[in-house]
Design an enzyme around this catalytic site. Structure first.
Site, short mmCIF file in Angstrom:
data_model
loop_
_atom_site.label_atom_id
_atom_site.label_comp_id
_atom_site.label_asym_id
_atom_site.label_seq_id
_atom_site.Cartn_x
_atom_site.Cartn_y
_atom_site.Cartn_z
N ASN A 1 -7.92 -17.35 12.93
CA ASN A 1 -6.60 -16.81 12.61
C ASN A 1 -6.63 -15.31 12.30
O ASN A 1 -5.78 -14.80 11.60
CB ASN A 1 -5.94 -17.60 11.49
N ARG B 1 -0.72 -13.02 12.38
CA ARG B 1 -1.18 -14.34 12.85
C ARG B 1 -0.22 -14.93 13.86
O ARG B 1 -0.65 -15.60 14.80
CB ARG B 1 -1.39 -15.27 11.67
N THR C 1 -1.35 -19.21 7.37
CA THR C 1 -2.71 -19.52 7.85
C THR C 1 -2.67 -20.24 9.19
O THR C 1 -3.48 -19.99 10.07
CB THR C 1 -3.45 -20.39 6.81
N ARG D 1 0.58 -10.08 2.60
CA ARG D 1 0.69 -11.53 2.83
C ARG D 1 1.86 -11.82 3.77
O ARG D 1 1.75 -12.66 4.66
CB ARG D 1 0.87 -12.29 1.51
N HIS E 1 -8.03 -12.18 7.02
CA HIS E 1 -8.03 -12.70 5.65
C HIS E 1 -7.44 -11.62 4.76
O HIS E 1 -7.73 -10.44 4.96
CB HIS E 1 -9.47 -13.00 5.19
N PHE F 1 -13.32 -28.32 5.38
CA PHE F 1 -13.43 -27.21 6.32
C PHE F 1 -14.36 -26.09 5.84
O PHE F 1 -14.55 -25.10 6.56
CB PHE F 1 -12.05 -26.63 6.64
N LYS G 1 -11.31 -10.87 10.83
CA LYS G 1 -12.34 -11.88 11.07
C LYS G 1 -13.00 -11.69 12.44
O LYS G 1 -12.50 -10.91 13.28
CB LYS G 1 -11.71 -13.27 10.95
#
Length: 138
Positions: free
Chosen positions: A114, A104, A93, A87, A117, A59, A11
Site C-alpha cells: 500500500n 493509496r 490502509t 493521514r 506508512h 499479518f 514502502k
C-alpha cells in the site's frame, strides 16, 4: 497553530515503482516541509520495532518480511496538524476503501503493498522518527 512533525515512510513497492518524487511532490504542494529524508534498507529488528503494535497478529510476519524486502524512504515532515493532514492525504490502509486522489487510492496495489506508512499520532511519530533519525538529523 504550532507546527508538528511526523514520520512518513515510502514502502518498498513505492520505491520500486518510482513513486518517490510524486509522493514528495504531493506533500510539498500541500505546504508541508520535508525536514529530513533518507533511503535505507531496514533491518528485521527495526521493522519489528516499527510495527510492534501488530506483534502477534496474523499479518505481522508478512508485514516485517515485506518492509525489509527492499529499500524504503524515511522522512520527517513538518506542518500544521501534520499527522492528521498526512493521514487524510494517504487514505485508508485498504486501497479499496481509499478514495481517488489519496496516495493509496491512486497507487496502492493491495492492503500489504500500500505504498506508504505514516504515524497515526504525535507520540508514535516521535518513537518512529527515533528509529531512523538521530537528533542531529532533525
Amino acid at each position: 497553530m504550532v507546527a508538528q512533525r511526523t514520520f512518513v515512510m515510502i514502502k518498498p513497492d513505492g520505491v520500486k515503482r518510482g513513486l518517490i518524487g510524486e509522493i514528495i511532490s504531493r506533500f510539498e504542494k500541500r505546504g508541508l516541509k520535508i525536514v529530513s529524508l533518507k533511503m535505507v534498507k531496514m533491518s528485521r529488528d527495526t521493522a519489528e520495532k516499527l510495527y510492534e503494535e501488530h506483534k502477534g497478529k496474523s499479518f505481522f510476519e508478512e508485514l516485517v518480511n515485506y518492509v525489509t524486502s527492499g529499500p524504503v524512504v524515511c522522512m520527517v515532515i513538518e506542518g500544521d496538524d501534520v499527522v492528521q493532514v498526512i493521514r487524510r492525504m494517504i487514505g485508508n490502509t485498504d486501497p479499496k476503501e481509499a478514495p481517488p486522489g489519496t496516495i493509496r487510492g491512486d497507487y496502492a496495489l493491495s492492503k500489504s503493498e500500500n505504498v506508504i506508512h505514516a504515524s497515526d499520532s504525535i507520540e508514535k511519530a516521535q518513537r518512529e522518527m527515533s528509529l531512523f533519525f538521530d537528533k542531529s538529523d532533525l
